[in-house]
Design an enzyme around this catalytic site. Structure first.
Site, PDB file in Angstrom:
ATOM      1  CB  SER A  15      19.198   0.677  -7.486  1.00  0.00           C
ATOM      2  OG  SER A  15      18.468   1.402  -6.521  1.00  0.00           O
ATOM      3  CB  THR A  62      18.756   7.541  -9.196  1.00  0.00           C
ATOM      4  OG1 THR A  62      20.071   7.876  -8.759  1.00  0.00           O
ATOM      5  CG2 THR A  62      18.795   6.258 -10.003  1.00  0.00           C
ATOM      6  CE  LYS A  66      18.739  12.048  -8.121  1.00  0.00           C
ATOM      7  NZ  LYS A  66      19.696  12.192  -7.036  1.00  0.00           N
ATOM      8  CD  GLU A  78       8.846  27.224  -3.019  1.00  0.00           C
ATOM      9  OE1 GLU A  78       7.721  27.212  -3.566  1.00  0.00           O
ATOM     10  OE2 GLU A  78       9.769  28.016  -3.293  1.00  0.00           O
ATOM     11  CG  ASP A 102      18.514  13.789  -3.877  1.00  0.00           C
ATOM     12  OD1 ASP A 102      18.236  12.668  -3.406  1.00  0.00           O
ATOM     13  OD2 ASP A 102      18.743  13.977  -5.095  1.00  0.00           O
ATOM     14  N   GLY A 127      30.338  19.541  -9.542  1.00  0.00           N
ATOM     15  CA  GLY A 127      29.179  19.000 -10.260  1.00  0.00           C
ATOM     16  C   GLY A 127      28.012  19.970 -10.254  1.00  0.00           C
ATOM     17  CB  ALA A 128      26.408  21.994 -12.230  1.00  0.00           C
ATOM     18  N   GLY A 130      21.789  16.726 -11.671  1.00  0.00           N
ATOM     19  CA  GLY A 130      20.580  16.562 -10.874  1.00  0.00           C
ATOM     20  C   GLY A 130      20.863  16.431  -9.384  1.00  0.00           C
ATOM     21  CB  ALA A 131      23.285  14.453  -7.430  1.00  0.00           C
ATOM     22  CG  LEU A 216      26.392  14.142  -3.245  1.00  0.00           C
ATOM     23  CD1 LEU A 216      25.336  14.892  -4.058  1.00  0.00           C
ATOM     24  CD2 LEU A 216      26.175  14.373  -1.757  1.00  0.00           C
TER      25      LEU A 216
HETATM   26  P1  ATR Z   1      23.395  13.186 -11.126  1.00  0.00           P
HETATM   27  O1  ATR Z   1      21.926  12.938 -10.955  1.00  0.00           O
HETATM   28  O2  ATR Z   1      24.268  12.204 -10.408  1.00  0.00           O
HETATM   29  O3  ATR Z   1      23.782  14.609 -10.828  1.00  0.00           O
HETATM   30  P2  ATR Z   1      23.728  13.955 -13.862  1.00  0.00           P
HETATM   31  O4  ATR Z   1      22.557  14.879 -13.796  1.00  0.00           O
HETATM   32  O5  ATR Z   1      23.957  13.150 -15.095  1.00  0.00           O
HETATM   33  O6  ATR Z   1      23.690  12.928 -12.678  1.00  0.00           O
HETATM   34  O7  ATR Z   1      25.035  14.866 -13.557  1.00  0.00           O
HETATM   35  C1  ATR Z   1      26.321  14.292 -13.557  1.00  0.00           C
HETATM   36  C2  ATR Z   1      27.338  15.333 -13.079  1.00  0.00           C
HETATM   37  O8  ATR Z   1      28.643  14.738 -13.088  1.00  0.00           O
HETATM   38  C3  ATR Z   1      27.426  16.563 -13.962  1.00  0.00           C
HETATM   39  O9  ATR Z   1      27.821  17.665 -13.172  1.00  0.00           O
HETATM   40  C4  ATR Z   1      28.537  16.152 -14.934  1.00  0.00           C
HETATM   41  O10 ATR Z   1      29.192  17.229 -15.553  1.00  0.00           O
HETATM   42  P3  ATR Z   1      28.647  17.863 -16.955  1.00  0.00           P
HETATM   43  O11 ATR Z   1      27.627  18.903 -16.560  1.00  0.00           O
HETATM   44  O12 ATR Z   1      29.874  18.427 -17.561  1.00  0.00           O
HETATM   45  O13 ATR Z   1      28.069  16.707 -17.729  1.00  0.00           O
HETATM   46  C5  ATR Z   1      29.495  15.453 -13.987  1.00  0.00           C
HETATM   47  N1  ATR Z   1      30.378  14.498 -14.680  1.00  0.00           N
HETATM   48  C6  ATR Z   1      30.021  13.346 -15.272  1.00  0.00           C
HETATM   49  N2  ATR Z   1      31.106  12.700 -15.759  1.00  0.00           N
HETATM   50  C7  ATR Z   1      32.186  13.497 -15.474  1.00  0.00           C
HETATM   51  C8  ATR Z   1      33.610  13.399 -15.710  1.00  0.00           C
HETATM   52  N3  ATR Z   1      34.127  12.334 -16.333  1.00  0.00           N
HETATM   53  N4  ATR Z   1      34.395  14.403 -15.256  1.00  0.00           N
HETATM   54  C9  ATR Z   1      33.878  15.474 -14.604  1.00  0.00           C
HETATM   55  N5  ATR Z   1      32.548  15.634 -14.350  1.00  0.00           N
HETATM   56  C10 ATR Z   1      31.719  14.658 -14.783  1.00  0.00           C
END
Ligand code: ATR
Length: 280
Positions: A15, A62, A66, A78, A102, A127-128, A130-131, A216
Site C-alpha cells: 500500500s 481498502t 469497505k 451522508e 473515494d 464491478g459492484a 466497495g470501490a 481505479l
Molecule cells: P473493492 O473494494 O476493490 O471494490 P471488493 O469489495 O472485494 O473490493 O469488490 C471486488 C469487485 O471486483 C467485485 O465487483 C467483484 O465481483 P463479485 O461481486 O462478483 O465478487 C469483482 N471481481 C473480483 N474478482 C473478479 C474476477 N476475477 N472477475 C470479475 N470480477 C471480479
C-alpha cells in the site's frame, strides 16, 4: 504528541497510503504515524478493536473491507450512507464514524487533473464492490447520463442499482449483455479482477469517439485494462493513482481539518510506481 493512523485491507504490504500520509504530515507539520495492517473479512473487527485499544485515532479501509467497515460504524457521513461503503474511519467516543472520500477523490482527479467533463457521459461501471459503491453516487451527482453496472455476480450489481435509487439513469446488466449495450463515453473498471491478471472479455463495440477508460487500480493491476483501452483507441486511459492521492487528501482533511496539496505527492508517486512497473 503523535496520533496513530492505519490502513486495513488485504493484500496491504505494498500500500502507498503510509507514504502518502507521511508526505502530507511533513507538508503540514502535523505529527502522526500511519501503518499498514493486514486484515481480511474474518479478522478485521478484531484488528480494528486492537488498534482502538492502542489509541488509534483514524483509519483508511481498502479492498475488500469497505462494506464491512460500513457495517462496523456507529455513525456515518451522508456520502458513506449513500455508498453503503466506508474508506475513512474516525474515532468517535467508543465507536467509529465512517466517511467515504473515494468519489470526491475520483472526481477531482478526472475533472481537475485530467480535464474531463463528465456531464452527459453514457457510463459503464465494471464491478459492484466497495470501490464501485464509493464512486457511483458521485458520478451521478457529476451529471453523467446513464450508468450501466455490470458485475460478475449479478445480484451485487442489482443491489447497488437499488441502493442508488435512480431507476431512470441506473441499470444493472449481465456481462454477456456487453456486446449489445452500444458505445460508452466513460468506462470505469472498479473490479479487483485484474489484480490477478484477469480481465473480463470487453467488446470493442463499447468504444466511441470520446471514450475515457478509467481503472481505479494503479501500477501492475491497472495494466490489463489500460492496455485494452489503448489497443481499442480510447480517447483517454487513466489509472487510479491520482484518485488514490486525492482520496487520501480527503481522509487527511477529515482527520486533521487541513487539506494538503496533492500535486507534488502525486508527481513523486507517479515516478515511484512507473519505476516499479518498468523494473518488473
Ligand atoms: P473493492 O473494494 O476493490 O471494490 P471488493 O469489495 O472485494 O473490493 O469488490 C471486488 C469487485 O471486483 C467485485 O465487483 C467483484 O465481483 P463479485 O461481486 O462478483 O465478487 C469483482 N471481481 C473480483 N474478482 C473478479 C474476477 N476475477 N472477475 C470479475 N470480477 C471480479
Amino acid at each position: 504528541m503523535s496520533r496513530h493512523f492505519a490502513v486495513f485491507g488485504t493484500p496491504i504490504a505494498h500500500s502507498l497510503s503510509p507514504r502518502i500520509h507521511a508526505a502530507f504530515a511533513r507538508q503540514t507539520g502535523i505529527a502522526l504515524d500511519y501503518v499498514a495492517i493486514e486484515a481480511g473479512h474474518d479478522d478485521f473487527a478484531m484488528h480494528l478493536a486492537a488498534f482502538a485499544d492502542n489509541g488509534g485515532h483514524g483509519a483508511n479501509v481498502t479492498l475488500p473491507l469497505k462494506e464491512s467497515a460500513f457495517a462496523l460504524c456507529s455513525n456515518t457521513s451522508e456520502r458513506a450512507l449513500r455508498a453503503g461503503a466506508v474508506n475513512t474511519l474516525l474515532r468517535d467516543g467508543d465507536g467509529w464514524r465512517g466517511d467515504n472520500t473515494d468519489g470526491a477523490g475520483l472526481l477531482r482527479d478526472l475533472t481537475q487533473r485530467n480535464g474531463l467533463d463528465l456531464r452527459g457521459r453514457r457510463t459503464l461501471m465494471l464491478g459492484a464492490g466497495g470501490a464501485a459503491r464509493g464512486i457511483a453516487p458521485t458520478l451521478l451527482d457529476a451529471g453523467i447520463d446513464a450508468l450501466y453496472i455490470v458485475n460478475r455476480t449479478a445480484q451485487n450489481a442489482d443491489a447497488l442499482a437499488d441502493l442508488l435509487g435512480d431507476p431512470k439513469r441506473v441499470h444493472a446488466r449481465y456481462l454477456d449483455d456487453l456486446p449489445a449495450l452500444g458505445e460508452f463515453d466513460l468506462i470505469v473498471n472498479a473490479t479487483s479482477a485484474t489484480r490477478g491478471g484477469e480481465l473480463p472479455h470487453l467488446p470493442m463495440s463499447m468504444v466511441g469517439r470520446r471514450t475515457a477508460a478509467v481503472d481505479l487500480s494503479y501500477g501492475e493491476a491497472a495494466i490489463p485494462f489500460l492496455a485494452w483501452a489503448r489497443a481499442n483507441r480510447c480517447h483517454d486511459a487513466i489509472d487510479g493513482l491520482g484518485m488514490l492521492v486525492e482520496q487520501a487528501a480527503g481522509s487527511f482533511e477529515v482527520w486533521h481539518g487541513v487539506r494538503p496539496d496533492t500535486d507534488l505527492v502525486y508527481a513523486d508517486l507517479r515516478a515511484h510506481t512507473d519505476s516499479l512497473v518498468t523494473a518488473d
